[in-house]
Each structure stands twice: as structure tokens, then as C-alpha cells.
Design an enzyme around this catalytic site. Structure first.
Site, mmCIF file in Angstrom:
data_model
loop_
_atom_site.group_PDB
_atom_site.id
_atom_site.type_symbol
_atom_site.label_atom_id
_atom_site.label_comp_id
_atom_site.label_asym_id
_atom_site.label_seq_id
_atom_site.Cartn_x
_atom_site.Cartn_y
_atom_site.Cartn_z
ATOM 1 N N ASP A 166 0.839 -1.195 0.000
ATOM 2 C CA ASP A 166 0.000 0.000 0.000
ATOM 3 C C ASP A 166 0.875 1.246 0.000
ATOM 4 O O ASP A 166 1.952 1.262 0.603
ATOM 5 C CB ASP A 166 -0.940 -0.012 1.221
ATOM 6 N N ARG A 177 0.193 7.345 -3.158
ATOM 7 C CA ARG A 177 0.667 8.468 -2.340
ATOM 8 C C ARG A 177 2.134 8.780 -2.633
ATOM 9 O O ARG A 177 2.548 9.933 -2.663
ATOM 10 C CB ARG A 177 0.473 8.163 -0.851
ATOM 11 N N HIS A 186 3.108 2.855 -9.099
ATOM 12 C CA HIS A 186 2.986 1.399 -9.253
ATOM 13 C C HIS A 186 4.261 0.808 -9.868
ATOM 14 O O HIS A 186 4.703 -0.272 -9.479
ATOM 15 C CB HIS A 186 1.765 1.047 -10.107
ATOM 16 N N SER A 209 -6.841 -6.232 -5.963
ATOM 17 C CA SER A 209 -7.959 -6.797 -5.215
ATOM 18 C C SER A 209 -9.222 -6.793 -6.068
ATOM 19 O O SER A 209 -9.294 -6.108 -7.101
ATOM 20 C CB SER A 209 -8.200 -5.980 -3.947
ATOM 21 N N LEU A 231 12.173 -20.038 -2.792
ATOM 22 C CA LEU A 231 11.029 -19.271 -2.273
ATOM 23 C C LEU A 231 9.751 -19.580 -3.054
ATOM 24 O O LEU A 231 9.752 -19.614 -4.284
ATOM 25 C CB LEU A 231 11.345 -17.772 -2.401
ATOM 26 N N GLU A 264 0.114 -12.634 12.930
ATOM 27 C CA GLU A 264 0.608 -11.414 13.562
ATOM 28 C C GLU A 264 0.536 -10.303 12.516
ATOM 29 O O GLU A 264 0.914 -10.518 11.356
ATOM 30 C CB GLU A 264 2.061 -11.596 14.016
HETATM 31 C C1 IPE Z 1 -1.177 -0.180 -3.577
HETATM 32 O O1 IPE Z 1 -0.993 1.194 -3.628
HETATM 33 C C2 IPE Z 1 -1.091 -0.825 -4.943
HETATM 34 C C3 IPE Z 1 -2.335 -1.431 -5.456
HETATM 35 C C4 IPE Z 1 -3.432 -1.611 -4.774
HETATM 36 C C5 IPE Z 1 -2.316 -1.833 -6.856
HETATM 37 P P1 IPE Z 1 -2.236 2.181 -3.737
HETATM 38 O O2 IPE Z 1 -2.513 2.416 -5.187
HETATM 39 O O3 IPE Z 1 -3.389 1.676 -2.952
HETATM 40 O O4 IPE Z 1 -1.636 3.494 -3.096
HETATM 41 P P2 IPE Z 1 -2.403 4.634 -2.267
HETATM 42 O O5 IPE Z 1 -3.149 3.970 -1.151
HETATM 43 O O6 IPE Z 1 -3.317 5.331 -3.226
HETATM 44 O O7 IPE Z 1 -1.292 5.507 -1.780
HETATM 45 MG MG MG Z 2 -4.107 2.140 -1.053
#
Ligand code: IPE
Ligand code: MG
Length: 226
Positions: free
Chosen positions: A12, A16, A29, A57, A123, A193
Site C-alpha cells: 500500500d 501516495r 505502481h 484486489s 522461495l 501477527e
Molecule cells: C497499492 O498502492 C497498490 C495497489 C493496490 C495496486 P495504492 O494504489 O493503494 O496506493 P495509495 O493507497 O493510493 O497511496
Molecule cells: Mg491504497
């Protein structure tokens, strides 16, 4: 406590990371992909047996067409070029989720990577694409119902999840400081966890992984006992 057997990453903060720099989200990305590669290298070095990455997702379809198409292009490029990297590092790739809504070309590339790395013994890397925790449980139950099963057991559900070849994650790391599960491996995470470092995913590196392992090593896991 020893290192985790399976670390699940909720990536995540890509958006941002880019916005902070005045860049388009898709560049975030692209940097996130580099962080995945760095993390895979570090996981191999540290001999972690299983790792999974929540990359797309069932809810991410809500994003703009531009962003979703950008993610597909990145995934095509990553899995196509990545095959050599996976084999060089003895990484076995699995994909969790419903690939059917994805472009044909991407489906073919992903299937090829899974087949071409199936005999690797290092892995185990799982990529959750078009993945949702509720959808995972439902597809397992529906599969069992269609086979004529009744009185379904927890073991049967576990054995029919997308992640059936992976042990449940003992450690879940979500970057960017957001403290949510966001429909990730709901069934599998019942005793995981959880750790929510503030770092944005594109900045995540080996140093952060080692710090995370230190956090995990201090946790006392009691599984409902003492
Ligand atoms: C996670 O980063 C990557 C994916 C879900 C593909 P985000 O795209 O959710 O980044 P923010 O939350 O907007 O910063
Ligand atoms: Mg996000």
C-alpha cells in the site's frame, strides 16, 4: 521466535508515493514493482519459505480505466520479463485469484510463469490478483457444494482455497500506515501477527524487511492458550 514461514504483504502507498512527487499514480505502481523485486531478493537471501503479495484486489476495479490498464501493462511486462529472474533465483510462482476477467494476453503470460517455475524449490511466491478474501472462501465452498459435499469442515475449506498449497501466513505486513485488512486472506489470517509500518510500499527495502522480522521475533504467539 524464529522467522515466519509465510509473510503476506499488503502493498500500500504506491499512489501516495507518486502524488507526493507530483507524478502520475502509475509511476508509483512502477516503483512498487521494483520494491517487489527487491523484497523477493531479500526474502531469498533470508531463506523465508513462503511470501505472498496482494497486488490487485476484487475492489481495485473501482479505479479509473487509465490506472487499471496501467496496472495490466505493468503486470504483463513484469511477469514476461520476470520469468528469467524467477528461474535464476529458484522462485516458484503461484497466482491466487480469479484471472478470467483479465486480458487474454496477461492470463497467458501469468499461466506460463506459473508452469515454467513449478519445479523450482526455493522461495514460494504467491501473487494475489483479482483476489478477495470473501471470494476465496466462497469459491472454496461452492466447489465443495458442486462436488456434492455436505456438512463442510474447516479443513475442507482450507484445502480448497486459492492458497491451498501455502501454509497460513504467520506474519502480515501492510505498508503505508493504514490499519485495515481490506478483504485480504480472511480465513488464512485468523491467527496471523499483523504489522503496519508507515513506510510507503515503493520505499520498502531489505532494511525494512529485517526490521519487520525483528518485530515479529518479539511477538508472543499463544493461539488462544497461555
Ligand atoms: C497499492 O498502492 C497498490 C495497489 C493496490 C495496486 P495504492 O494504489 O493503494 O496506493 P495509495 O493507497 O493510493 O497511496
Ligand atoms: Mg491504497
Amino acid at each position: 521466535m524464529a522467522n515466519p514461514n509465510h509473510i503476506a504483504f499488503i502493498l500500500d502507498g504506491n499512489g501516495r508515493w507518486a502524488t507526493k512527487r507530483g507524478l502520475p499514480r502509475n509511476l508509483g505502481h512502477a516503483e512498487g514493482v521494483k520494491a517487489v523485486e527487491r523484497t523477493l531478493n531479500a526474502l531469498c537471501e533470508l531463506k523465508i519459505p513462503y511470501a505472498s503479495f496482494f497486488v490487485f484486489s476484487t475492489e481495485n476495479w473501482k479505479r479509473s480505466k487509465e490506472e487499471v490498464d496501467g496496472l495490466f501493462n505493468l503486470a504483463e511486462e513484469y511477469f514476461d520479463k520476470g520469468l528469467e529472474f524467477f528461474n535464476q533465483n529458484n522462485i516458484k510462482v503461484e497466482v491466487f485469484g480469479d484471472l478470467k476477467p483479465f486480458p487474454q494476453k496477461l492470463q497467458k503470460i501469468i499461466k506460463n510463469v506459473c508452469e515454467s517455475t513449478a519445479k523450482n524449490t526455493g522461495l514460494n511466491a504467491g501473487f494475489c490478483v483479482n483476489y478477495g478474501g470473501k471470494e476465496d472462501i466462497l469459491q472454496a465452498i461452492n466447489h465443495l457444494i458442486n462436488k456434492g459435499e455436505k456438512n463442510i469442515s474447516a479443513q475442507q475449506i482450507s484445502a480448497n482455497l486459492y492458497t491451498k498449497n501455502f501454509p497460513d501466513p504467520d506474519f502480515v505486513i501492510r505498508t503505508s500506515g493504514e490499519m485495515r485488512i481490506s478483504n485480504f486472506m480472511l480465513w488464512q489470517m485468523s491467527y496471523s501477527e499483523l504489522y503496519f509500518p508507515k513506510i510507503l510500499w515503493p520505499d520498502f527495502n531489505k532494511k525494512h524487511l529485517i526490521k519487520s522480522l525483528k518485530v515479529f521475533s518479539k511477538r508472543k504467539r499463544r493461539f488462544g492458550g497461555y
